[in-house]
Design an enzyme around this catalytic site. Structure first.
Site, PDB file in Angstrom:
ATOM      1  CG  ASP B  39      -2.437   0.589   0.836  1.00 32.49           C
ATOM      2  OD1 ASP B  39      -2.315   1.684   0.730  1.00 32.49           O
ATOM      3  OD2 ASP B  39      -3.250  -0.086   0.759  1.00 32.49           O
ATOM      4  CG  HIS B  79      -5.469   3.515   0.885  1.00 36.73           C
ATOM      5  ND1 HIS B  79      -5.096   2.276   0.485  1.00 36.73           N
ATOM      6  CD2 HIS B  79      -6.805   3.730   0.555  1.00 36.73           C
ATOM      7  CE1 HIS B  79      -6.037   1.588  -0.123  1.00 36.73           C
ATOM      8  NE2 HIS B  79      -7.181   2.463  -0.120  1.00 36.73           N
ATOM      9  CB  SER B 223      -9.549   0.499  -0.043  1.00 36.98           C
ATOM     10  OG  SER B 223      -9.292   0.790  -1.053  1.00 36.98           O
TER      11      SER B 223
END
Lengths: 222, 271
Positions: B39, B79, B223
């Site tokens: 990520d 994220h 996600s």
């Protein structure tokens, strides 16, 4: 469902070119669909990685066009990381998102929806929705709608890129094209001396070439 | 897909009568299972993350290629930190490693994704979480080869399905476990999807996650559904260390909310 149509015509009028009006109309539709405080389209500047505002509806629409902020941060960064539509709620509890949004729009939202604009396999920008209204809707339905709008927007952008490319090629053509003056001069000198049948054929070919050029230029100007 | 619209999945012949959610992960905490997160990086000291086992970065090397190097556990975008917090909430004792494939959160490249995934497979992680994908078709074949390698090496890739009508990878490969979102607020509730390519739906709406700077936020998207399944995989593997990816996927199927018998007294649904 009651839905208020909010299209600020002054922005459309000042947009100037059809492509920009098309982009603007999509962000206006997005704003109306979600009853949002603002919607925007930002594109990545390949040279700097910055995100540049290409179309804005609602908060910030009068001053944001063309302005830029660093890519890779805030929810725009999240979208570019994942390549997926995302929603972040309670943004005001997160100073980073609130600050990013405030710096870019002058408006502090409570929630942000964003989706990637995928063009020819690359994420070239982000469609962002600030503060959708509280009408009862499904969160997953909102995500699906946002994704479809992003696809539509990316398709429009792809067409615009192609148009700009062909315009640039057309503009560059005279500089790179062959100089035909000597050839045309030679044809003009030899034609009166040619056999009648050959002369008629050459004349017909020249007239066809002239007509073809006239048609092509007329299409391009239209 | 809304939880209310989840189809019931019949399993008419089942010799695996004892496979229930309780059999699958009851009492497990993910201990001993190595989970890799590809990520944007992870903010390791966030209270909802609770530390990392390792952190690496994919960067350019001197020859114009890419290489994997140790790095500080940081995250410029946030994220990865959000996804890490979801895994930690489901499998608190799992060993988390961050592979940053998108430095500074720019558009990134399929090449960095490939390099990071190749490293993770080589390192033999038990579970790899990929809440991301690439739409670059020129990387499809290489990604598929890597996903196959992972599958044969007992390395389970859990990947976010794309909820836009675009072609993206690796979630569409049968060798990975693909995940989309449902709107049930229970983090341990997931559904089997009998109409692939999406295989499972997990919690993905208004998920409480870690925000940068020690904050907490609510997020929606595939996600955040994906690390729920990655965490559940870690739980199952910590209790049943011998499971192959095929068997693990079968256990996930049998213990899914719309497949398993309620109350867990008879294995998969046979009615």
């Amino acid at each position: 469902m009651e839905m208020e149509a909010r299209v600020s015509t002054d922005v459309l009028e000042s947009a100037g070119i059809p492509q920009r009006r098309l982009l603007q109309s999509i962000v206006e539709v997005a704003r109306s669909v979600f009853g949002a405080a603002a919607t925007s389209v930002m594109l990545v500047d390949p040279a700097s990685g910055d995100l540049v505002f290409e179309a804005v509806a609602g908060e910030g629409e009068r001053h944001l066009l063309g302005s830029r902020f660093p890519g890779g941060t805030g929810i725009a960064g999240w979208v570019m990381v994942s390549g997926q539509p995302l929603v972040v709620d309670d943004v005001t509890d997160n100073p980073q998102f609130a600050r990013d949004a405030a710096e870019s729009t002058g408006y502090v939202p409570r929630s942000i929806m964003a989706a990637p604009l995928i063009c020819d396999g690359d994420c070239i920008g982000v469609l962002e929705i600030l503060d959708r209204d509280s009408r009862p809707r499904s969160d997953l339905g909102d995500m699906a709608s946002l994704g479809l709008l992003a696809i539509e927007m990316a398709t429009v952008l792809e067409v615009i890129v192609q148009l700009r490319r062909s315009e640039a090629e057309r503009a560059a053509a005279p500089r790179t094209g062959h100089d035909l003056s000597p050839l045309l001069q030679r044809v003009a000198e030899r034609l009166p001396r040619a056999d009648e049948k050959v002369g008629a054929t050459v004349t017909r070919l020249l007239m066809m070439a002239d007509d073809l050029l006239a048609d092509t230029l007329a299409d391009g100007d239209g | 897909m809304p939880a209310s619209a989840m189809p019931e999945e019949r399993f008419d012949v089942s010799p695996l009568g004892t496979v229930t959610p309780d059999w699958a992960w009851g009492g497990a905490n993910g201990s001993g299972i190595r989970v890799c997160l590809l990520d944007s990086g992870v903010e390791a000291d966030h209270p909802l993350v609770g530390g990392l086992d390792g952190a690496v970065d994919v960067i350019a090397d001197e020859d114009g290629g890419l290489k994997v190097v140790p790095t500080d556990p940081v995250d410029n975008a946030g994220h990865g930190t959000a996804c890490a917090s979801v895994i930690r909430s489901v499998a608190p004792a799992a060993l988390l490693t961050s592979v940053r494939v998108l430095s500074s959160g720019k558009t990134g490249s399929g090449a960095a994704l490939l390099t990071g995934l190749g490293w993770a497979v080589e390192q033999g992680f038990d579970v790899i979480n990929m809440s991301l994908s690439t739409t670059r078709t020129d990387f499809r074949a290489a990604l598929r080869d890597l996903a196959d390698s992972a599958y044969f090496r007992r390395c389970v890739i859990v990947a976010s399905a794309h909820n836009m009508p675009v072609h993206s990878y690796p979630w569409r490969f049968p060798s990975v476990i693909s995940v989309a979102s449902h709107d049930n607020p229970d983090p341990m509730t997931y559904y089997y999807n009998p109409a692939p390519p999406v295989e499972f739906y997990a919690r993905g709406v208004r998920v409480p996650v870690a925000g940068l700077g020690g904050r907490r936020i609510l997020t929606t998207g595939n996600s955040f559904a994906t690390p729920h399944i990655a965490g559940i995989c870690a739980l199952i593997l910590s209790k049943h260390r011998w499971l192959t990816p095929f068997q693990l996927k079968s256990v996930l199927y049998l213990a899914a909310e719309n497949v398993a018998v309620p109350d867990g007294d008879g294995g998969a649904r046979v009615d």
